[in-house]
Design a protein around this motif. Structure first.
Motif, PDB file in Angstrom:
ATOM      1  N   GLY A 135       0.779  -1.223   0.000  1.00 47.18           N
ATOM      2  CA  GLY A 135       0.000   0.000   0.000  1.00 47.18           C
ATOM      3  C   GLY A 135       0.812   1.275   0.000  1.00 47.18           C
ATOM      4  O   GLY A 135       0.258   2.360   0.187  1.00 47.18           O
ATOM      5  N   ILE A 136       2.122   1.175  -0.224  1.00 44.67           N
ATOM      6  CA  ILE A 136       2.974   2.356  -0.261  1.00 44.67           C
ATOM      7  C   ILE A 136       2.827   3.036  -1.621  1.00 44.67           C
ATOM      8  O   ILE A 136       2.644   2.372  -2.648  1.00 44.67           O
ATOM      9  N   ASP A 137       2.904   4.353  -1.631  1.00 40.33           N
ATOM     10  CA  ASP A 137       2.816   5.102  -2.878  1.00 40.33           C
ATOM     11  C   ASP A 137       3.901   4.647  -3.847  1.00 40.33           C
ATOM     12  O   ASP A 137       5.062   4.459  -3.464  1.00 40.33           O
ATOM     13  N   ALA A 138       3.528   4.458  -5.118  1.00 39.55           N
ATOM     14  CA  ALA A 138       4.456   3.916  -6.107  1.00 39.55           C
ATOM     15  C   ALA A 138       5.665   4.817  -6.312  1.00 39.55           C
ATOM     16  O   ALA A 138       6.781   4.337  -6.512  1.00 39.55           O
ATOM     17  N   THR A 139       5.450   6.129  -6.272  1.00 39.97           N
ATOM     18  CA  THR A 139       6.575   7.051  -6.451  1.00 39.97           C
ATOM     19  C   THR A 139       7.575   6.922  -5.312  1.00 39.97           C
ATOM     20  O   THR A 139       8.787   6.852  -5.533  1.00 39.97           O
ATOM     21  N   PHE A 140       7.069   6.875  -4.086  1.00 42.18           N
ATOM     22  CA  PHE A 140       7.970   6.724  -2.939  1.00 42.18           C
ATOM     23  C   PHE A 140       8.633   5.356  -2.946  1.00 42.18           C
ATOM     24  O   PHE A 140       9.800   5.224  -2.565  1.00 42.18           O
ATOM     25  N   ALA A 141       7.901   4.330  -3.380  1.00 43.70           N
ATOM     26  CA  ALA A 141       8.472   2.984  -3.419  1.00 43.70           C
ATOM     27  C   ALA A 141       9.679   2.923  -4.343  1.00 43.70           C
ATOM     28  O   ALA A 141      10.643   2.201  -4.075  1.00 43.70           O
ATOM     29  N   SER A 142       9.640   3.687  -5.432  1.00 43.80           N
ATOM     30  CA  SER A 142      10.772   3.685  -6.356  1.00 43.80           C
ATOM     31  C   SER A 142      12.005   4.335  -5.743  1.00 43.80           C
ATOM     32  O   SER A 142      13.126   4.100  -6.201  1.00 43.80           O
ATOM     33  N   TYR A 143      11.813   5.160  -4.698  1.00 43.50           N
ATOM     34  CA  TYR A 143      12.945   5.808  -4.039  1.00 43.50           C
ATOM     35  C   TYR A 143      13.630   4.897  -3.022  1.00 43.50           C
ATOM     36  O   TYR A 143      14.705   5.246  -2.518  1.00 43.50           O
ATOM     37  N   LEU A 144      13.028   3.768  -2.712  1.00 40.40           N
ATOM     38  CA  LEU A 144      13.632   2.874  -1.729  1.00 40.40           C
ATOM     39  C   LEU A 144      14.973   2.333  -2.210  1.00 40.40           C
ATOM     40  O   LEU A 144      15.892   2.120  -1.413  1.00 40.40           O
ATOM     41  N   LEU A 145      15.097   2.113  -3.520  1.00 42.24           N
ATOM     42  CA  LEU A 145      16.386   1.661  -4.052  1.00 42.24           C
ATOM     43  C   LEU A 145      17.457   2.728  -3.874  1.00 42.24           C
ATOM     44  O   LEU A 145      18.624   2.410  -3.630  1.00 42.24           O
ATOM     45  N   ALA A 146      17.065   3.994  -4.012  1.00 37.24           N
ATOM     46  CA  ALA A 146      18.024   5.074  -3.772  1.00 37.24           C
ATOM     47  C   ALA A 146      18.464   5.084  -2.315  1.00 37.24           C
ATOM     48  O   ALA A 146      19.640   5.342  -2.007  1.00 37.24           O
ATOM     49  N   ILE A 147      17.538   4.792  -1.413  1.00 37.31           N
ATOM     50  CA  ILE A 147      17.886   4.717   0.009  1.00 37.31           C
ATOM     51  C   ILE A 147      18.839   3.555   0.258  1.00 37.31           C
ATOM     52  O   ILE A 147      19.804   3.671   1.024  1.00 37.31           O
TER      53      ILE A 147
END
Length: 230
Positions: A81-93
């Motif tokens: 249920g996480i926002d798709a845009t924020f989910a894509s930033y997890l790899l950057a983290i």
């Protein structure tokens, strides 16, 4: 990459363009401390050394589970249920945390032992990888990404440091590291099991056979990428 104008192909090219000037600068800024060895480029006796082969085997085993979360953290976050845009930033983290995972363990290896840090990195990465399903909220996924990024790159820096104990001649170190990482990295080429898992997940079908078409696997992986917004 949020814009639909840049896809996977150009994303890879952009990364290449960023790496080229950095490597070009190091080519002219770094000078070898010792003259190159006069022997053959290929060191055959390295594959007869038990210590070297054991480190290669350890790296091979670590790579079995190390890269799986990197492929599926964004899609897993979306499924929670996480926002798709924020989910894509997890790899950057993950990659940001991996910067410290490559530097700090390398410094500690000189004090506590190169093989010890390599083993600790593999152990913690395995434990953290098994905890992926416990991260269900935005905060927990961020913490998980930081922890996994740091521990997983301890394997990379730890393996590089571990190969240095296989030779007493610094001029042979690059060859040992190249042969060792190549041998361990063979496992990374076999991503069929991870892609097969994606097919099972998105098709909701039992994967009783490994002999599914590559085209079907690729189609489902593209659907996964579209969901995340890459």
């Amino acid at each position: 990459v949020e814009s639909s104008m840049i896809y996977f192909g150009w994303s890879v090219r952009v990364m290449g363009f960023l790496v080229m000037p950095l490597l070009g600068f190091s080519r002219f800024a770094i000078q070898a401390r010792l003259p190159p060895r006069k022997t053959s480029f290929f060191i055959a006796h390295a594959f007869k050394e038990v210590r070297f082969l054991m480190i290669v085997a350890a790296g091979f085993c670590c790579f079995i589970g190390m890269f799986t979360p990197l492929f599926f953290i964004p899609s897993y976050a979306v499924s929670r249920g996480i926002d798709a845009t924020f989910a894509s930033y997890l790899l950057a983290i993950v990659n940001a945390a991996s910067t410290f995972g490559r530097i700090i363990p390398g410094v500690l290896a000189d004090r506590f032992g190169k093989l010890n840090m390599f083993a600790i990195g593999g152990l913690f990465t395995g434990v953290i990888g098994l905890c992926m399903n416990t991260a269900t909220s935005t905060a927990s996924l961020v913490v998980y990404s930081i922890a996994f990024g740091f521990s997983s790159d301890t394997i990379i820096s730890g393996a590089s440091a571990a190969f240095s104990i296989c030779t007493d001649d610094p001029r042979n170190l690059g060859t040992y590291m190249g042969r060792g990482v190549t041998g361990s990295g063979v496992r990374v080429l076999d991503t069929h099991s991870e892609r097969l898992w994606a097919v099972c997940k998105y098709n909701s079908q039992p994967c009783h056979s490994r002999w599914q078409s590559v085209g079907q696997v690729g189609t489902n992986m593209e659907q996964e990428i579209d969901v995340v917004g890459w």
